[in-house]
Enzyme design. Structure first.
Site, PDB file in Angstrom:
ATOM      1  N   THR A   1      21.180   9.682  -0.886  1.00  0.00           N
ATOM      2  CA  THR A   1      20.211  10.714  -1.254  1.00  0.00           C
ATOM      3  C   THR A   1      18.820  10.285  -0.796  1.00  0.00           C
ATOM      4  O   THR A   1      18.674   9.386   0.042  1.00  0.00           O
ATOM      5  CB  THR A   1      20.279  11.037  -2.767  1.00  0.00           C
ATOM      6  OG1 THR A   1      19.509  12.213  -3.030  1.00  0.00           O
ATOM      7  CG2 THR A   1      19.747   9.910  -3.623  1.00  0.00           C
ATOM      8  N   ASN A   2      17.776  10.897  -1.315  1.00  0.00           N
ATOM      9  CA  ASN A   2      16.406  10.524  -0.933  1.00  0.00           C
ATOM     10  C   ASN A   2      15.487  10.667  -2.142  1.00  0.00           C
ATOM     11  O   ASN A   2      15.931  11.016  -3.225  1.00  0.00           O
ATOM     12  CB  ASN A   2      15.933  11.379   0.241  1.00  0.00           C
ATOM     13  CG  ASN A   2      16.003  12.854  -0.087  1.00  0.00           C
ATOM     14  OD1 ASN A   2      15.272  13.341  -0.940  1.00  0.00           O
ATOM     15  ND2 ASN A   2      16.905  13.566   0.554  1.00  0.00           N
TER      16      ASN A   2
END
Ligand code: C5P
Length: 398
Positions: free
Chosen positions: A208-209
Site C-alpha cells: 500500500t502507500n
C-alpha cells in the site's frame, strides 16, 4: 431572508455567552424564530431568563423536565431548524461534536440536525491554537460545518491573541450565508476517488502507500455542500464518510477500477484523488507465504489506469487528476494532463513542507491547457474549495 426562518442558537459555557444575547436580539429583530439551547455550563455565564426574554421562547437545557417529565425531543428540534449555530462554541463542545458525543440536549440536537450548521469558536488563545482544537475544527469543516472564525484581540483572560468570538453582526451575516449557501451543483453527479489501494500478497501481507484520503474526502464534502450527488470510491482510510456523500468501499486497484467504471456513466464530474497502486502481485498466495533462508522475489504486474480509462470515455464531463511528484513536477503534470485526457491536474510536490500525506494542509498548483495557478499552503478544506470552484468554471463552458 431571515424572516420566518427557524434558527437554533446553541450556547455553551464560555464568557462570550454574553454576546449571544445580542445575537438573539438581532435575529429576532429580523423576524427569525429563535430557539435557544444552553448547556448547563452556559447557564453560569448568562441566565436562561435573559435568553428566554430575548428569544420569546423558553430556553432548553435538559432532555426532559424533571418536574413533569416533558420530553424535549432533539429529533424534533433537528427537523424544525433551518439552521443551527453554536455561539460561543467552547473547545470542549467542539471536541464532543467532532467525536459524536451526545451528553447534552445541544449535542444530541447537533447530531440529529439535518440543516446547515455553523460554530463560532471562543476560547483563550492557547486553547484555540492547541493541535486538538485545530484538528477538531478541521474535522467539523470537512463534515460541512461552517466555522465562523474567531477574531484576534484582547481576551477575557487578559492575554491577547486569536480566540475572541466573532461579533454578533458577523455571525448574523454568516447565518445568512449558511441559509443561502448556493446549491450551484444541484442536479450534478460527482465521483471522487480517495485513499490508498491495498494489493494483497497473501492473506496476511499487502502493498500500500501513505495516502490517508483527507484531500479526497474534503473534495467530496465540498461537492456535496454545493448540492452535487457524490459517490466517494474509497480505498483504505480511517476517515468518516462526509455528510451527504455515498461511499463505495474498495480494496485493490482492480476493485477501484471496476467501481469507477460502473459509476462513470451517470457522472458529470470525476475527481481522481486516490493513491492507486501502479503494480500488484501477479499472483496472490492463498496461504501465508513461509519464510526461508533465501531472499525472495515477488513479480508485479501493472494495474489498470483508472483516470486514463475514464479520460478515454470523457464525453463532455469534467475530469480532474492529481499529480504527486518529487521532481520535474511541472513537466510530469503536463504530461499527465494529456495522457489521461484530464481537464486539469492538481499538482502537489513532496518537496513542499506541510503538503501531501497525512497532514491537514496542502500546497497545490492547478495546471490546465491555458496555464497554471499556484496557491500558498492552506487547509485541505480550503484547497477543496479552490478545486471545486475550478470545476464549476469548467462546467459552465461544457
Ligand atoms: O500516473 P500517476 O499515478 O502519476 O497519475 C496520478 C493520477 O492518476 C491521480 O489522479 C490518480 O488518482 C490517478 N490514477 C488512477 N489509476 C491508476 C494510477 C493513478 O486513476 N492506476
Amino acid at each position: 431572508m431571515l424572516k420566518g426562518k427557524h434558527i437554533i442558537i446553541g450556547i455553551t459555557g464560555g464568557i462570550a455567552a454574553y454576546k449571544a444575547a445580542v445575537l438573539v436580539r438581532l435575529l429576532v429583530r429580523e423576524g427569525a424564530e429563535v430557539q435557544v439551547l444552553m448547556t448547563r455550563a452556559a447557564k453560569e455565564f448568562i441566565t436562561p431568563l435573559t435568553m428566554a426574554t430575548l428569544s420569546k421562547r423558553p430556553i432548553l437545557v435538559e432532555n426532559f423536565n424533571p418536574e413533569n417529565g416533558a420530553w424535549n425531543s432533539h429529533i424534533d428540534l433537528g427537523c424544525w431548524a433551518d439552521a443551527m449555530v453554536i455561539a460561543p462554541a467552547t473547545a470542549n463542545t467542539l471536541a464532543k461534536m467532532a467525536c459524536g458525543i451526545g451528553d447534552s440536549l445541544l449535542l444530541t440536537t447537533y447530531l440529529s440536525a439535518r440543516c446547515p450548521i455553523a460554530v463560532a469558536p471562543a476560547m483563550d488563545l492557547d486553547m484555540m491554537a492547541h493541535q486538538a482544537t485545530q484538528q477538531n475544527l478541521d474535522t467539523l469543516k470537512q463534515r460541512g460545518v461552517m466555522i465562523i472564525e474567531a477574531e484576534s484581540g484582547e481576551l477575557a483572560s487578559g492575554l491577547s491573541g486569536k480566540g475572541r468570538m466573532a461579533e454578533p453582526e458577523v455571525i448574523v451575516e454568516s447565518i445568512r450565508q449558511l441559509l443561502g449557501r448556493k446549491q450551484t451543483l444541484a442536479g450534478r453527479r460527482a465521483m471522487v476517488t480517495a485513499g490508498a489501494t491495498m494489493e494483497a500478497i497473501d492473506p496476511v501481507r499487502y502493498i500500500t502507500n501513505h495516502s490517508t484520503g483527507k484531500m479526497g474526502y474534503a473534495i467530496a464534502a465540498e461537492l456535496a455542500a454545493r448540492g452535487a450527488e457524490v459517490r466517494l470510491v474509497s480505498g483504505r482510510t480511517q476517515l468518516p464518510c462526509p455528510k451527504g456523500v455515498e461511499r463505495v468501499d474498495v480494496v485493490s486497484a482492480e476493485d477501484m477500477f471496476r467501481a469507477c467504471c460502473a459509476e462513470w456513466d451517470g457522472a458529470d464530474i470525476g475527481v481522481m484523488c486516490a493513491a492507486v497502486a501502479d503494480y500488484t502481485p501477479e499472483q496472490v498466495s492463498p496461504t501465508k507465504i513461509k519464510k526461508s533462508d533465501d531472499d525472495m522475489c515477488i513479480r508485479l504486474r501493472r494495474t489498470p489506469d483508472i483516470a486514463a480509462e475514464l479520460g478515454r470515455r470523457k464525453e463532455g464531463r469534467v475530469l480532474v487528476g492529481f499529480a504527486l511528484e518529487t521532481d520535474n513536477e511541472q513537466v510530469n503534470a503536463q504530461q499527465k494532463l494529456e495522457r489521461k485526457n484530464l481537464d486539469f491536474v492538481v499538482l502537489n510536490s513532496l518537496r513542499d513542507k506541510g503538503a501531501c500525506f497525512g497532514g491537514d494542509t496542502n500546497k497545490v498548483c492547478l495546471i490546465d491547457r491555458q496555464g497554471e495557478q499556484s496557491f500558498p499552503l492552506e487547509s485541505k478544506a480550503r484547497v477543496a474549495e479552490r478545486i471545486v470552484d475550478k470545476i464549476e468554471e469548467i462546467l459552465k463552458t461544457k
